[in-house]
Write a protein that holds these residues in place. Sequence first.
Motif, short mmCIF file in Angstrom:
data_model
loop_
_atom_site.label_atom_id
_atom_site.label_comp_id
_atom_site.label_asym_id
_atom_site.label_seq_id
_atom_site.Cartn_x
_atom_site.Cartn_y
_atom_site.Cartn_z
N UNK A 84 2.88 51.95 65.24
CA UNK A 84 3.13 53.57 66.10
C UNK A 84 3.36 54.89 64.79
N UNK A 85 3.22 56.03 65.55
CA UNK A 85 2.94 56.92 64.35
C UNK A 85 4.24 57.35 63.84
N UNK A 86 4.49 57.86 62.35
CA UNK A 86 6.22 57.70 61.91
C UNK A 86 7.01 58.48 62.33
N UNK A 131 -3.71 48.62 55.99
CA UNK A 131 -3.83 48.45 54.19
C UNK A 131 -2.46 48.98 53.30
N UNK A 132 -2.07 48.01 52.51
CA UNK A 132 -1.25 47.87 51.32
C UNK A 132 -0.66 49.19 51.11
N UNK A 133 -1.51 50.25 51.25
CA UNK A 133 -1.67 52.17 50.67
C UNK A 133 -0.83 52.47 51.71
N UNK A 134 -1.76 52.05 53.15
CA UNK A 134 -1.51 52.64 54.24
C UNK A 134 0.40 52.80 54.72
N UNK A 139 5.74 53.87 55.54
CA UNK A 139 6.97 53.45 55.45
C UNK A 139 7.98 54.44 55.03
N UNK A 140 8.05 55.36 53.81
CA UNK A 140 7.91 56.53 53.13
C UNK A 140 7.94 57.32 53.93
N UNK A 141 6.71 57.61 55.18
CA UNK A 141 6.64 59.10 56.06
C UNK A 141 8.29 58.82 57.01
N UNK A 142 8.19 57.47 57.50
CA UNK A 142 9.49 57.60 58.52
C UNK A 142 10.62 57.82 57.76
N UNK A 143 10.67 57.64 56.63
CA UNK A 143 12.35 57.15 55.60
C UNK A 143 12.01 59.04 55.58
#
Length: 324
Positions: A84-86, A131-134, A139-143
């Motif tokens: 999903x898009x953040x 990837x881990x970075x993506x 997650x940070x973008x959603x928050x």
Amino acid sequence: MITVPLSALEVAMVQSGAPAVDTLRDTTEFARRLEGLGYERLWYAEHHHSPAIGAFPPVVLTAHAAALTSSLRLGSGGVLAPNHAPIMLAEQFGTLAALHPDRIDLGIGRGPGTFDEPTARALRRGAAPTTDAEYRDDVTAILRLLVEEVALGPLPEPWLLSSSTAGAALAAELGLPIAFAHHIRPDNTSAALGHYREHFTPSRWCARPRVLVCVETVCAGTDEEAARLAGPMDVVKAGLLQGRSEVAFPTPEEAAAHAFTEQEEKALRAFRSQQAHGSPASVVKRLTEVVEATGADELMLVTPVHALADRLRSYELVKEYARG
């Protein structure tokens, strides 16, 4: 006696020989009844292209159940960020939190929600696995979007789902409460939660480490009846052990006639020993041991049995006997 709050995970198993819409109706009744039993929260898992599990979007089920209940916390357990898009997740769950203040949880996970590779690619619009970075960026973008751009009022409570030390490390870094999938990767629970607590950084979302542990729980009047009810999920798990994800969710009678290999029997016994199956006394004893071993602040029970009545009875028995 179980002293921590009890919650539930809905995985919407589709009964053998029945249309998926019947399962969908069952999820509605389950939410109503669970609230009456006094459970803390109910989460919906994201799955795709499975004959055993309904492909019902967590955000839709959350909205539906929230409109039909009044006190039960509801949300995703989890919604899978790579699919999903953040901005969409932030908008969807931000809106739900505004409509149902202090009742909405946003549990975020990483997996594709399917074992079918074409489906996984379609969900990612042809992109490679994240990837881990993506995943961290998602997650940070959603928050960030929840706070900076959506913010319609009360925010959903974010949780990070994990079945590994890597997921636990991200939850610790971002200062999020963690929901650990002991029902999927029980061998990882101890190390992952140890890492989470050791490296936790307080945040606006969580001031101290906060741990929810999800346990597969099948409770019935006797150990033998619980084993019978757990049989259908054993067949599905055995299929996964053989790399077959297309296994349907059988009836208890069909499961009783299934022939397991010696290797499958051994693996299933090892798994069951770390979950909570059996009579009320056996289940409460086992759940108490999980709390003591993990230091869980909350337990989430997942009960993949065939009939709604049997599933509800399992939750009733646990709640009744948990009081001591």
